[in-house]
Design an enzyme around this catalytic site. Structure first.
Site, PDB file in Angstrom:
ATOM      1  N   HIS A  58      -6.669  -2.338  -1.843  1.00  7.14           N
ATOM      2  CA  HIS A  58      -6.023  -1.428  -0.865  1.00  7.14           C
ATOM      3  C   HIS A  58      -5.449  -0.214  -1.571  1.00  7.14           C
ATOM      4  CE1 HIS A  58      -3.284  -0.228   2.470  1.00  7.14           C
ATOM      5  NE2 HIS A  58      -4.193  -0.838   3.201  1.00  7.14           N
ATOM      6  N   ILE A  64      -2.480   2.355  -2.157  1.00 11.24           N
ATOM      7  CA  ILE A  64      -1.371   2.526  -1.213  1.00 11.24           C
ATOM      8  C   ILE A  64      -0.843   1.137  -0.868  1.00 11.24           C
ATOM      9  CG2 ILE A  64      -0.686   3.299   1.087  1.00 11.24           C
ATOM     10  CD1 ILE A  64      -3.022   5.258   1.039  1.00 11.24           C
ATOM     11  N   GLY A  67       1.338  -1.024   4.764  1.00 13.75           N
ATOM     12  CA  GLY A  67       2.537  -0.876   5.580  1.00 13.75           C
ATOM     13  C   GLY A  67       3.107  -2.200   6.038  1.00 13.75           C
ATOM     14  N   VAL A  68       2.241  -3.147   6.361  1.00  9.36           N
ATOM     15  CA  VAL A  68       2.711  -4.449   6.817  1.00  9.36           C
ATOM     16  C   VAL A  68       3.530  -5.144   5.718  1.00  9.36           C
ATOM     17  CG1 VAL A  68       0.634  -5.745   6.170  1.00  9.36           C
ATOM     18  CG2 VAL A  68       2.037  -6.511   8.091  1.00  9.36           C
ATOM     19  N   GLU A  72       7.295  -6.464   5.775  1.00  8.63           N
ATOM     20  CA  GLU A  72       7.623  -7.799   5.262  1.00  8.63           C
ATOM     21  C   GLU A  72       8.780  -7.732   4.272  1.00  8.63           C
ATOM     22  OE1 GLU A  72       7.758 -11.838   4.225  1.00  8.63           O
ATOM     23  OE2 GLU A  72       6.781 -10.921   5.961  1.00  8.63           O
TER      24      GLU A  72
END
Length: 172
Positions: A58, A64, A67-68, A72
């Protein structure tokens, strides 16, 4: 300075965080707590390095932080704050039940230090709603409202049994 009693600590190092949260590498996503106001607010730090396992995919040519995973990390910070109030936390888990109004206005990349600020909006014995904001160098990189619920921890399974040898392998 952190104290041995997490009930009155105003900061936590990684060892103290691991006494509170059940998460472990590679899924423990906060490295230090720099501010803690019981049942109200927590500020945690996540140091992002190129060695993070998610950067392998990723994205290999433009790493990057997903976002998840930032959300978290916010939830883990909130868990570190609220689980200190659960007397039998070794028998409980705090689980995500919702994410609302999430935005990711800027990317998080290797070398960044993410400052995660989580404020409790409402709480009860059973759960909470929190507002999280994450910053890199003072710039907002993520914001979200997080809902969680305290649930009983499932009974631990016994150690895995050694797999039986394959019939062909035993004859060799």
């Amino acid at each position: 300075m952190a104290t041995e009693n997490t009930q009155s600590a105003t900061s936590l190092d990684i060892t103290e965080i691991m006494r509170i949260l059940p998460h472990r590498y590679p899924f423990l996503l906060i490295d230090r707590v720099v501010e803690l106001v019981r049942m109200q607010r927590i500020v945690a730090i996540k140091n992002v390095t190129i060695n993070e396992p998610f950067f392998q995919g990723h994205f290999p040519t433009y790493p990057i932080m997903p976002g998840v995973l930032i959300v978290e990390a916010m939830a883990q910070a909130g868990g570190a704050l609220l689980l200190t109030e659960v007397p039998d936390r070794d028998n409980k888990l705090m689980v995500f039940t919702g994410i609302d109004q999430a935005r990711f206005p800027a990317p998080v990349v290797p070398g960044d230090q993410v400052r995660i600020e989580v404020d409790v909006l409402k709480h009860s014995r059973r759960g909470a709603t929190m507002r999280g904001n994450a910053y890199v160098d003072g710039k907002l990189v993520c914001e979200a409202e997080i809902k969680c619920l305290v649930v009983p921890r499932a009974a631990r399974k016994t150690e895995p049994q050694e797999a039986p040898a394959l019939a062909g392998a035993a004859a060799e």
